[in-house]
Design a protein around this motif. Structure first.
Motif, PDB file in Angstrom:
ATOM      1  N   SER A   1       0.823  -1.209   0.000  1.00  0.00           N
ATOM      2  CA  SER A   1       0.000   0.000   0.000  1.00  0.00           C
ATOM      3  C   SER A   1       0.855   1.256   0.000  1.00  0.00           C
ATOM      4  N   GLU A   2       2.027   1.167   0.634  1.00  0.00           N
ATOM      5  CA  GLU A   2       2.897   2.348   0.675  1.00  0.00           C
ATOM      6  C   GLU A   2       3.576   2.648  -0.658  1.00  0.00           C
ATOM      7  N   ASP A   3       3.383   1.780  -1.640  1.00  0.00           N
ATOM      8  CA  ASP A   3       3.877   2.061  -2.993  1.00  0.00           C
ATOM      9  C   ASP A   3       2.925   2.959  -3.771  1.00  0.00           C
TER      10      ASP A   3
END
Length: 120
Positions: free
Chosen positions: A87-89
């Motif tokens: 998700s942090e991408d």
């Protein structure tokens, strides 16, 4: 040199994407190419670069093992393969051409960005 980034999209965590950066209007193989990304409310972050020949690549520690750059100078194209998406991408991904290194100012030409959204 004009750069066109593509290949972004909406993908589930754990999935993969391949981003492309196609150059036109110049001698593409004179330049190193880098990928940056910018998440909402954050600074644009350097991710990786590849030498003009494609023989040398560099990645920041947080993406090593998941991100792979390659280039095909015959097609004026650089790729960024991303696996095990997190998700942090989630961010807009930009390609840039110029001198090598991690500084934004080292790169003269920028693509318009392609959105990557990862759902958890």
């Amino acid at each position: 040199v004009q750069l066109q980034a593509s290949g972004g999209g909406f993908v589930q965590a754990g999935g993969s994407l391949r981003l492309s950066c196609v150059a036109s209007g110049g001698t593409f193989n004179n330049y190193a190419v880098a990928w940056f990304r910018q998440a909402p409310g954050k600074e644009r972050e350097f991710l990786s670069h590849i030498s003009w020949s494609g023989e040398i690549t560099y990645y920041i520690d947080s993406v090593k093992g998941r991100f792979t750059m390659s280039r095909d100078n015959a097609k004026n194209t650089v790729y960024l393969q991303i696996t095990s998406l997190k998700s942090e991408d989630t961010a807009v991904y930009y390609c840039a051409a110029g001198r090598t290194g991690w500084l934004k100012k080292a790169y003269t030409y920028w693509g318009q960005g392609t959105q990557v959204t990862v759902s958890s």
